[in-house]
Design a protein around this motif. Structure first.
Motif, mmCIF file in Angstrom:
data_model
loop_
_atom_site.group_PDB
_atom_site.id
_atom_site.type_symbol
_atom_site.label_atom_id
_atom_site.label_comp_id
_atom_site.label_asym_id
_atom_site.label_seq_id
_atom_site.Cartn_x
_atom_site.Cartn_y
_atom_site.Cartn_z
ATOM 1 N N TYR A 33 66.016 -11.407 122.407
ATOM 2 C CA TYR A 33 66.962 -12.459 122.760
ATOM 3 C C TYR A 33 66.279 -13.822 122.688
ATOM 4 O O TYR A 33 65.115 -13.962 123.039
ATOM 5 C CB TYR A 33 67.464 -12.280 124.201
ATOM 6 N N TRP A 34 67.027 -14.821 122.275
ATOM 7 C CA TRP A 34 66.575 -16.211 122.360
ATOM 8 C C TRP A 34 67.500 -16.964 123.326
ATOM 9 O O TRP A 34 68.720 -16.830 123.265
ATOM 10 C CB TRP A 34 66.613 -16.898 121.004
ATOM 11 N N TYR A 35 66.860 -17.761 124.197
ATOM 12 C CA TYR A 35 67.581 -18.632 125.121
ATOM 13 C C TYR A 35 67.005 -20.042 124.996
ATOM 14 O O TYR A 35 65.867 -20.229 124.582
ATOM 15 C CB TYR A 35 67.394 -18.175 126.584
ATOM 16 N N ARG A 36 67.796 -21.018 125.414
ATOM 17 C CA ARG A 36 67.324 -22.394 125.468
ATOM 18 C C ARG A 36 67.534 -22.895 126.889
ATOM 19 O O ARG A 36 68.609 -22.699 127.482
ATOM 20 C CB ARG A 36 68.113 -23.264 124.485
ATOM 21 N N GLN A 41 68.497 -27.060 134.109
ATOM 22 C CA GLN A 41 69.516 -26.045 133.827
ATOM 23 C C GLN A 41 68.883 -24.663 133.761
ATOM 24 O O GLN A 41 67.663 -24.522 133.641
ATOM 25 C CB GLN A 41 70.213 -26.353 132.504
ATOM 26 N N GLY A 42 69.719 -23.651 133.832
ATOM 27 C CA GLY A 42 69.249 -22.301 133.618
ATOM 28 C C GLY A 42 69.194 -21.974 132.133
ATOM 29 O O GLY A 42 69.705 -22.731 131.308
ATOM 30 N N PRO A 43 68.574 -20.867 131.780
ATOM 31 C CA PRO A 43 68.539 -20.458 130.370
ATOM 32 C C PRO A 43 69.949 -20.288 129.812
ATOM 33 O O PRO A 43 70.833 -19.758 130.481
ATOM 34 C CB PRO A 43 67.790 -19.126 130.419
ATOM 35 N N GLU A 44 70.121 -20.719 128.577
ATOM 36 C CA GLU A 44 71.408 -20.631 127.890
ATOM 37 C C GLU A 44 71.240 -19.724 126.677
ATOM 38 O O GLU A 44 70.374 -19.967 125.829
ATOM 39 C CB GLU A 44 71.845 -22.027 127.462
ATOM 40 N N PHE A 45 72.049 -18.689 126.588
ATOM 41 C CA PHE A 45 71.946 -17.695 125.523
ATOM 42 C C PHE A 45 72.166 -18.327 124.146
ATOM 43 O O PHE A 45 73.083 -19.121 123.947
ATOM 44 C CB PHE A 45 72.972 -16.592 125.753
ATOM 45 N N LEU A 46 71.320 -17.938 123.189
ATOM 46 C CA LEU A 46 71.480 -18.385 121.805
ATOM 47 C C LEU A 46 71.858 -17.225 120.893
ATOM 48 O O LEU A 46 72.881 -17.262 120.208
ATOM 49 C CB LEU A 46 70.184 -19.029 121.296
ATOM 50 N N ILE A 47 71.017 -16.172 120.855
ATOM 51 C CA ILE A 47 71.216 -15.088 119.888
ATOM 52 C C ILE A 47 70.531 -13.834 120.395
ATOM 53 O O ILE A 47 69.556 -13.899 121.148
ATOM 54 C CB ILE A 47 70.663 -15.497 118.497
ATOM 55 N N LEU A 91 63.170 -20.013 125.189
ATOM 56 C CA LEU A 91 62.674 -18.776 125.779
ATOM 57 C C LEU A 91 63.068 -17.586 124.916
ATOM 58 O O LEU A 91 64.190 -17.516 124.401
ATOM 59 C CB LEU A 91 63.254 -18.578 127.177
ATOM 60 N N CYS A 92 62.150 -16.659 124.803
ATOM 61 C CA CYS A 92 62.420 -15.403 124.116
ATOM 62 C C CYS A 92 62.301 -14.281 125.142
ATOM 63 O O CYS A 92 61.473 -14.352 126.064
ATOM 64 C CB CYS A 92 61.404 -15.210 122.995
ATOM 65 N N ALA A 93 63.130 -13.265 125.013
ATOM 66 C CA ALA A 93 63.059 -12.097 125.888
ATOM 67 C C ALA A 93 63.220 -10.845 125.039
ATOM 68 O O ALA A 93 63.818 -10.895 123.956
ATOM 69 C CB ALA A 93 64.141 -12.157 126.965
ATOM 70 N N SER A 94 62.697 -9.740 125.528
ATOM 71 C CA SER A 94 62.919 -8.471 124.845
ATOM 72 C C SER A 94 63.276 -7.409 125.877
ATOM 73 O O SER A 94 62.957 -7.539 127.063
ATOM 74 C CB SER A 94 61.707 -8.049 124.021
ATOM 75 N N SER A 95 63.970 -6.380 125.418
ATOM 76 C CA SER A 95 64.278 -5.241 126.281
ATOM 77 C C SER A 95 64.155 -3.971 125.473
ATOM 78 O O SER A 95 64.205 -3.996 124.240
ATOM 79 C CB SER A 95 65.665 -5.376 126.909
ATOM 80 N N PHE A 96 64.035 -2.853 126.171
ATOM 81 C CA PHE A 96 63.711 -1.597 125.500
ATOM 82 C C PHE A 96 64.781 -1.196 124.496
ATOM 83 O O PHE A 96 64.501 -0.884 123.355
ATOM 84 C CB PHE A 96 63.514 -0.490 126.533
ATOM 85 N N ALA A 97 66.043 -1.218 124.953
ATOM 86 C CA ALA A 97 67.090 -0.710 124.084
ATOM 87 C C ALA A 97 68.191 -1.719 123.832
ATOM 88 O O ALA A 97 68.779 -1.752 122.771
ATOM 89 C CB ALA A 97 67.680 0.574 124.665
ATOM 90 N N GLY A 98 68.486 -2.517 124.863
ATOM 91 C CA GLY A 98 69.538 -3.512 124.702
ATOM 92 C C GLY A 98 70.923 -2.929 124.605
ATOM 93 O O GLY A 98 71.855 -3.597 124.184
#
Lengths: 116, 113
Positions: A33-36, A41-47, A91-98
């Motif tokens: 995931y990418w957030y800005r 402000q809090g993180p805002e979802f991008l993709i 910000l970038c995030a990752s998760s196991f399966a999504g």
């Protein structure tokens, strides 16, 4: 490394330039995931990527923003013709399966982008 | 319009006392809520979550309460410790939002020794 890493940690560029931001997710995580995050402000979802494909790009603000994940691991966020309003922490995030909402997202430290 | 609101930008609490951080939301489709903690120069880290079918979830010193009718949730930290000083983000997920979360603007908690 055990966590999500992002490079560079800081990027200063001039208005109109092109920038690339890199994210290395946790090994084995299929979702990315990418957030800005703008100041105050809090993180805002991008993709969001599931494997190599962008499963949801509804948060990209306009066509100057593009992201790729060609081998299903490292991802690059690309911003063309940067504007001062693009200044933020990316910000970038990752998760196991999504594939489930309880799938914990692990965040990297972010890249602070400053457009002069 | 912000769908997730944290109306207190900052909060100071004495060590050993209870910290209560509040979060309000407007979208009745939200079905899962999370709290993240963020230290300076680090990414947010997951703290605790709650499903909309529950009204309370507890994990050690951290408890999250959900009041669906009021569209309100709160995070309680008892007892507060200086290491809890950080920015706390409330986040929400809606079933039709895919895998992304909607974050509030955050509350900066300072626990004073």
């Amino acid at each position: 490394g055990a966590g999500v890493s992002q490079t560079p940690s800081n990027k200063v560029t001039e208005k109109g330039k092109y920038v690339e931001l890199r994210c290395d997710p946790i090994s084995g995580h299929t979702a990315l995931y990418w957030y800005r995050q703008s100041l105050g402000q809090g993180p805002e979802f991008l993709i969001y990527f599931q494997g190599t494909g962008a499963a949801d790009d509804s948060g990209l603000p306009n066509d100057r923003f593009f992201a790729v994940r060609p081998e299903g691991s490292v991802s690059t966020l690309k911003i063309q013709r940067t504007e001062r309003g693009d200044s933020a922490v990316y910000l970038c995030a990752s998760s196991f399966a999504g594939t489930g909402i309880t799938d914990t997202q692990y965040f990297g430290p972010g890249t602070r982008l400053t457009v002069l | 319009d912000q769908q997730v609101k944290q109306n207190s930008p900052s909060l100071s609490v004495q060590e050993g006392r209870i910290s209560i951080l509040n979060c309000d939301y407007t979208n009745s489709m939200f079905d899962y809520f999370l709290w993240y903690k963020k230290y300076p120069a680090e990414g947010p880290t997951f703290l605790i979550s709650i499903s909309s079918i529950k009204d309370k979830n507890e994990d050690g010193r951290f408890t999250v309460f959900l009041n669906k009718s009021a569209k309100h949730l709160s995070l309680h930290i008892v007892p507060s410790q200086p290491g809890d000083s950080a920015v706390y983000f409330c986040a929400a997920h809606a079933g039709n939002y895919g895998q992304n979360f909607v974050f509030g603007p955050g509350t900066r908690l300072s626990v004073l020794p």
